[in-house]
Write an enzyme that holds these catalytic residues in place. Sequence first.
Site, mmCIF file in Angstrom:
data_model
loop_
_atom_site.group_PDB
_atom_site.id
_atom_site.type_symbol
_atom_site.label_atom_id
_atom_site.label_comp_id
_atom_site.label_asym_id
_atom_site.label_seq_id
_atom_site.Cartn_x
_atom_site.Cartn_y
_atom_site.Cartn_z
ATOM 1 N N GLY A 34 0.834 -1.191 0.000
ATOM 2 C CA GLY A 34 0.000 0.000 0.000
ATOM 3 C C GLY A 34 0.867 1.239 0.000
ATOM 4 O O GLY A 34 2.024 1.220 -0.422
ATOM 5 N N CYS A 35 0.318 2.310 0.495
ATOM 6 C CA CYS A 35 1.037 3.577 0.552
ATOM 7 C C CYS A 35 2.256 3.445 1.454
ATOM 8 O O CYS A 35 2.168 2.929 2.565
ATOM 9 C CB CYS A 35 0.094 4.649 1.097
ATOM 10 S SG CYS A 35 0.883 6.245 1.371
ATOM 11 N N PHE A 36 3.398 3.919 0.988
ATOM 12 C CA PHE A 36 4.621 3.751 1.779
ATOM 13 C C PHE A 36 4.621 4.553 3.069
ATOM 14 O O PHE A 36 5.352 4.247 3.999
ATOM 15 C CB PHE A 36 5.887 3.995 0.977
ATOM 16 C CG PHE A 36 5.989 5.258 0.161
ATOM 17 C CD1 PHE A 36 5.417 6.464 0.524
ATOM 18 C CD2 PHE A 36 6.719 5.216 -1.026
ATOM 19 C CE1 PHE A 36 5.557 7.604 -0.247
ATOM 20 C CE2 PHE A 36 6.872 6.361 -1.805
ATOM 21 C CZ PHE A 36 6.283 7.551 -1.407
#
Length: 162
Positions: A15-17
């Site tokens: 997902g989003c880092f």
Amino acid sequence: MTDTKDLQYITLGGGCFWCLDAGFRLINGVTSVVTGYAGGDGEANYYEVSGGKTGHAEVVRVGFDTSVIALKDILDIFWAMHNPTTLNFQGNDHGPQYRSIILYENDLQRPVIDESIQHVAKLWDDPIVTEVVRLTKFYEAEQEDQDYFQKQCHCNSEFSTV
């Protein structure tokens, strides 16, 4: 001081880092967390990766001291931070840049990863879709994406680790 023989790196995407970055920064034995891009072709920056042009995923490169925490434990934390059964999305983030991916840096890491996947697969009804590949190139994300949570919440920079 960490002995360099005890220092390892693993690159993870789920997902989003920003979320992975914030979580791993709290873990005792983690020596560094750098957000970036990996797993695709060519140069990578936020606009190209978010536009799906490079095939890269948003990832974090986690440095850890193996005398304090094992790769198995890093992977257990990774599995708890995202859903490894959803292909190309996590929560509100959709696209291959948000896929679940493990990029290993040496051949000794691969069997640990494979064993970890076998273990975690027993916990899910759906199959694990996490991509596992050797890291060939890591592109560091832009400075504003490093330690994003800390910068945005204006929190005390003194976090306790678990």
